[in-house]
Design an enzyme around this catalytic site. Sequence first.
Site, PDB file in Angstrom:
ATOM      1  N   GLY A  64       0.851  -1.187   0.000  1.00  0.00           N
ATOM      2  CA  GLY A  64       0.000   0.000   0.000  1.00  0.00           C
ATOM      3  C   GLY A  64       0.883   1.232   0.000  1.00  0.00           C
ATOM      4  O   GLY A  64       2.105   1.136  -0.089  1.00  0.00           O
ATOM      5  N   GLU A 109       9.832  -2.636   4.317  1.00  0.00           N
ATOM      6  CA  GLU A 109      10.403  -1.780   3.272  1.00  0.00           C
ATOM      7  C   GLU A 109      11.025  -2.615   2.141  1.00  0.00           C
ATOM      8  O   GLU A 109      12.144  -2.332   1.673  1.00  0.00           O
ATOM      9  CB  GLU A 109      11.442  -0.814   3.870  1.00  0.00           C
ATOM     10  CG  GLU A 109      10.913   0.045   5.011  1.00  0.00           C
ATOM     11  CD  GLU A 109       9.905   1.114   4.593  1.00  0.00           C
ATOM     12  OE1 GLU A 109       9.647   1.274   3.371  1.00  0.00           O
ATOM     13  OE2 GLU A 109       9.361   1.783   5.487  1.00  0.00           O
TER      14      GLU A 109
HETATM   15 MG    MG Z   1       6.191   1.189   7.004  1.00  0.00          MG
END
Ligand code: MG
Length: 188
Positions: free
Chosen positions: A18, A91
Amino acid sequence: MQDIENKKMRGQIEVICGSMFSGKTEELIRRLRRAQIAKQRVEIFKPAVDNRYSDNEIVSHSEQKIPSTVVETAEQILLFSSEADVIGVDEAQFFDSYLVEVCQRLAEQGKRVIVAGLDTDYRAVPFEPMPQLLAIAEYITKTLAVCMKCGAPANRTQRISNTGDRVLVGATDLYEARCRSCYEAPED
Ligand code: MG
Ligand code: ADP
Ligand code: ZN
């Protein structure tokens, strides 16, 4: 979710994706904490480039944290995960395409791999290697933020600065969540 947390499960890949501020890290931390409560062996990784808040923890924008290991390359995730039942990676968009192979191998060893990352960059272009991870995952969760202009569900990351670098690590000072209609494409 029952399925995902079955102790006798075979290996699998879960992707949480997202925009920025959509709750990816919170969701990752939630799943990893549950695995720890279940006494599974958990290893958590983040890329060296993301040193925003802490070197040895993953930290969400809502200040939730969990200890993690900083790695320079995807290969190190493989090396450090041999004893783990559950592997978390935050990440993921900051790793190169070898991360895809690493996740496959870990899942094939019977491990549960949970990967969180930005699905698009600040230009709203898919952010590799997320598309490849999404294609091979068993489970996908797409999280939405709240648009900072109108309050609608937001799936885009607006950069509020003028650099053209794809990787520019920062938080509310540099980026905000925007919905499709409030998002303004950068000029460069
Ligand atoms: Mg994050
Ligand atoms: P991500 O990892 O996707 O960037 P985090 O899990 O770190 O997101 O943070 C999510 C939290 O950020 C939310 O629970 C909320 O407290 C906070 N937040 C700040 N700005 C926003 C926004 N525009 N939309 C939603 N949550 C926001
Ligand atoms: Zn909006």
